[in-house]
Motif scaffolding. Sequence first.
Motif, PDB file in Angstrom:
ATOM      1  N   GLU A  22       0.846  -1.293   0.034  1.00  0.00           N
ATOM      2  CA  GLU A  22      -0.058  -0.007   0.036  1.00  0.00           C
ATOM      3  C   GLU A  22       0.899   1.326  -0.073  1.00  0.00           C
ATOM      4  OE1 GLU A  22      -3.191   2.065   3.046  1.00  0.00           O
ATOM      5  OE2 GLU A  22      -3.010  -0.070   2.934  1.00  0.00           O
ATOM      6  N   VAL A  23       0.570   2.251  -0.755  1.00  0.00           N
ATOM      7  CA  VAL A  23       1.172   3.445  -0.954  1.00  0.00           C
ATOM      8  C   VAL A  23       0.472   4.649  -0.482  1.00  0.00           C
ATOM      9  CG1 VAL A  23       2.346   4.797  -2.625  1.00  0.00           C
ATOM     10  CG2 VAL A  23       2.703   2.610  -2.905  1.00  0.00           C
ATOM     11  N   HIS A  24       1.176   5.574   0.263  1.00  0.00           N
ATOM     12  CA  HIS A  24       0.593   6.821   0.696  1.00  0.00           C
ATOM     13  C   HIS A  24       1.327   7.884   0.193  1.00  0.00           C
ATOM     14  CE1 HIS A  24      -1.660   5.365   4.603  1.00  0.00           C
ATOM     15  NE2 HIS A  24      -1.951   4.666   3.386  1.00  0.00           N
ATOM     16  N   ILE A  25       0.699   8.825  -0.679  1.00  0.00           N
ATOM     17  CA  ILE A  25       1.720  10.099  -1.451  1.00  0.00           C
ATOM     18  C   ILE A  25       2.048  11.159  -0.094  1.00  0.00           C
ATOM     19  CG2 ILE A  25       1.285  11.779  -2.814  1.00  0.00           C
ATOM     20  CD1 ILE A  25       1.438   8.876  -4.010  1.00  0.00           C
ATOM     21  N   SER A  26       3.145  11.490  -0.166  1.00  0.00           N
ATOM     22  CA  SER A  26       3.699  12.378   0.677  1.00  0.00           C
ATOM     23  C   SER A  26       3.396  13.660   0.510  1.00  0.00           C
ATOM     24  CB  SER A  26       5.258  12.159   0.711  1.00  0.00           C
ATOM     25  OG  SER A  26       5.932  13.028   1.569  1.00  0.00           O
ATOM     26  N   THR A  27       3.360  14.807   1.224  1.00  0.00           N
ATOM     27  CA  THR A  27       2.997  16.162   1.059  1.00  0.00           C
ATOM     28  C   THR A  27       4.231  16.615  -0.008  1.00  0.00           C
ATOM     29  OG1 THR A  27       2.406  18.275   2.225  1.00  0.00           O
ATOM     30  CG2 THR A  27       4.394  17.131   2.922  1.00  0.00           C
ATOM     31  N   GLN A  28       5.242  16.126  -0.089  1.00  0.00           N
ATOM     32  CA  GLN A  28       6.217  16.769  -0.834  1.00  0.00           C
ATOM     33  C   GLN A  28       5.820  16.939  -2.457  1.00  0.00           C
ATOM     34  OE1 GLN A  28       7.364  15.044   1.726  1.00  0.00           O
ATOM     35  NE2 GLN A  28       8.464  16.470   2.596  1.00  0.00           N
ATOM     36  N   ILE A  29       4.752  15.913  -2.858  1.00  0.00           N
ATOM     37  CA  ILE A  29       4.114  15.788  -4.040  1.00  0.00           C
ATOM     38  C   ILE A  29       3.512  17.024  -4.415  1.00  0.00           C
ATOM     39  CG2 ILE A  29       2.456  14.623  -5.814  1.00  0.00           C
ATOM     40  CD1 ILE A  29       4.986  13.017  -5.381  1.00  0.00           C
ATOM     41  N   ASN A  30       2.840  17.901  -3.540  1.00  0.00           N
ATOM     42  CA  ASN A  30       2.066  19.020  -3.615  1.00  0.00           C
ATOM     43  C   ASN A  30       1.040  18.619  -4.387  1.00  0.00           C
ATOM     44  OD1 ASN A  30       5.239  20.880  -3.700  1.00  0.00           O
ATOM     45  ND2 ASN A  30       3.522  21.534  -2.269  1.00  0.00           N
ATOM     46  N   ILE A  31       0.033  18.002  -3.698  1.00  0.00           N
ATOM     47  CA  ILE A  31      -1.316  17.872  -4.177  1.00  0.00           C
ATOM     48  C   ILE A  31      -2.085  19.000  -3.935  1.00  0.00           C
ATOM     49  CG2 ILE A  31      -3.148  16.272  -4.444  1.00  0.00           C
ATOM     50  CD1 ILE A  31      -1.451  14.094  -4.014  1.00  0.00           C
ATOM     51  N   THR A  32      -2.641  19.706  -4.985  1.00  0.00           N
ATOM     52  CA  THR A  32      -3.611  20.922  -4.681  1.00  0.00           C
ATOM     53  C   THR A  32      -4.855  20.926  -5.543  1.00  0.00           C
ATOM     54  OG1 THR A  32      -2.449  22.159  -6.594  1.00  0.00           O
ATOM     55  CG2 THR A  32      -1.508  22.292  -4.152  1.00  0.00           C
ATOM     56  N   ASN A  33      -4.974  19.841  -6.073  1.00  0.00           N
ATOM     57  CA  ASN A  33      -6.532  19.796  -6.880  1.00  0.00           C
ATOM     58  C   ASN A  33      -6.995  18.299  -7.145  1.00  0.00           C
ATOM     59  OD1 ASN A  33      -5.194  19.026  -9.595  1.00  0.00           O
ATOM     60  ND2 ASN A  33      -4.045  20.504  -9.223  1.00  0.00           N
ATOM     61  N   ILE A  34      -8.219  18.184  -7.426  1.00  0.00           N
ATOM     62  CA  ILE A  34      -8.901  16.726  -7.687  1.00  0.00           C
ATOM     63  C   ILE A  34      -8.215  16.208  -8.866  1.00  0.00           C
ATOM     64  CG2 ILE A  34     -10.612  17.904  -9.033  1.00  0.00           C
ATOM     65  CD1 ILE A  34     -10.853  15.004  -6.638  1.00  0.00           C
ATOM     66  N   GLU A  35      -7.715  16.891  -9.961  1.00  0.00           N
ATOM     67  CA  GLU A  35      -7.218  16.055 -11.354  1.00  0.00           C
ATOM     68  C   GLU A  35      -5.880  15.500 -10.813  1.00  0.00           C
ATOM     69  OE1 GLU A  35      -8.782  15.426 -13.927  1.00  0.00           O
ATOM     70  OE2 GLU A  35     -10.474  16.611 -13.273  1.00  0.00           O
ATOM     71  N   THR A  36      -5.104  16.090  -9.885  1.00  0.00           N
ATOM     72  CA  THR A  36      -3.937  15.381  -9.248  1.00  0.00           C
ATOM     73  C   THR A  36      -4.290  14.327  -8.765  1.00  0.00           C
ATOM     74  OG1 THR A  36      -2.776  17.483  -9.470  1.00  0.00           O
ATOM     75  CG2 THR A  36      -1.567  15.884  -8.339  1.00  0.00           C
ATOM     76  N   VAL A  37      -5.390  14.303  -7.704  1.00  0.00           N
ATOM     77  CA  VAL A  37      -5.761  13.341  -6.824  1.00  0.00           C
ATOM     78  C   VAL A  37      -6.020  12.156  -7.738  1.00  0.00           C
ATOM     79  CG1 VAL A  37      -7.723  12.462  -5.342  1.00  0.00           C
ATOM     80  CG2 VAL A  37      -6.434  14.670  -4.944  1.00  0.00           C
TER      81      VAL A  37
END
Length: 414
Positions: free
Chosen positions: A111-126
């Motif tokens: 299982e993978v969790h995405i770190s804050t360093q990716i900078n997810i700021t919108n639904i399309e990136t999600v």
Amino acid sequence: MQKIELMAPAGNFESLQAALDNGADSVYFGVEQLNMRARASINFTLDDLPEIAERCQEKNVRTYLTLNTIIYDHDLSIVKTLIQKAKDANITAVIAMDQAVIMAAREIGMEVHISTQINITNIETVKFYAMFADTMVLSRELSLRQVKKITEQIEKEQVKGPSGNLVEIEIFGHGALCMAVSGKCYLSLHSHNSSANRGACKQNCRKKYTVIDQESGFEIELDNEYMMSPKDLCTIDILDQVADAGIKVLKIEGRGRAPEYVANVIKCYREAIDSLENNTFEKEKVVSWMQDLEKVYNRGFWNGYYLGQKLGEWSVGSGSHATQKKVYIGKGQHYFPKAQIGEFKIEAFDLSVGDTILVTGPTTGAKEVEVAQMLVNDEQLDKASKGDLVTIPLGFRIRPSDKLYKIVENKVEA
């Protein structure tokens, strides 16, 4: 309003046990060097993974291995070994920011969790990262209004991760903030050739600087001498708004901080989250929690960007604003289980009846108790000094070489 998972930091076994004892739902930790606290804390080793997993499984607590640094070619074999060892030890998930780590984990079904360093700021990136991960940490710079819009879109569009469940959103709830955008900083690399993005931050931003115009030599006066060092994040006073934003995981920062910090902060947020669920969240409790949070290491508190503020809540000094501090006075010798009495050797300073003591250890965690009575060299006295052997009634087991501290008031300069 869904139940929030309380995620605790663990820099060593003392902090891990403190998190477990005080109600954490999950813990995150680093192994060896490939994590964002490679230099700031005493990290675990590969051989520790089975014990970490076993301790946490006993309390139904999820375990997350942080592998969230920049990865170079020479790291790849280590990354694959770490992930495989984590899977073999039944570690729950890997926190990652580098695509190589994400791919390596997915290849073996981790299982993978995405770190804050990716900078997810919108639904399309999600949506994009939903192909690889079930949980994502959003950018630290978002407001709660922006967070809520993303969680509502996940529900509306049924955005699901590899598990087939809706993607879960995680945010930072409490602890250290830095001036960098979601933790990506290059100051330390430029000044010391020591990359913060490889877990080796020298914390340049926490220091005092003078700004000088090089052409004229004019020294610019600053309103705050620590203008690059933000106050610590705290959301316990707005936790109802945080929950309303639809987040699933609340992360407490602090893998480099002491076990009593973990114990105190997790205890407060556990009570706060439970009070939300029980509809007993109220101002009087918030005031009490804030007073408790101020007792341990902090640079002052603010709500971060969550209410739409601009960055500008700077710390007023280089150290902690904690209202209490610990003073080492001795170590554990023996425990008498039937009588529930702990024996300690006093190695420094004095201990008196009425003092609050802190006992820490890899198995003990971090336990505080007020000394109601004690025997000093087998004689009932009110005070013990260096060299004395003391026994104290305790509600918990101690181990040989557990460290004994006295909690005292800490005078903080304004």
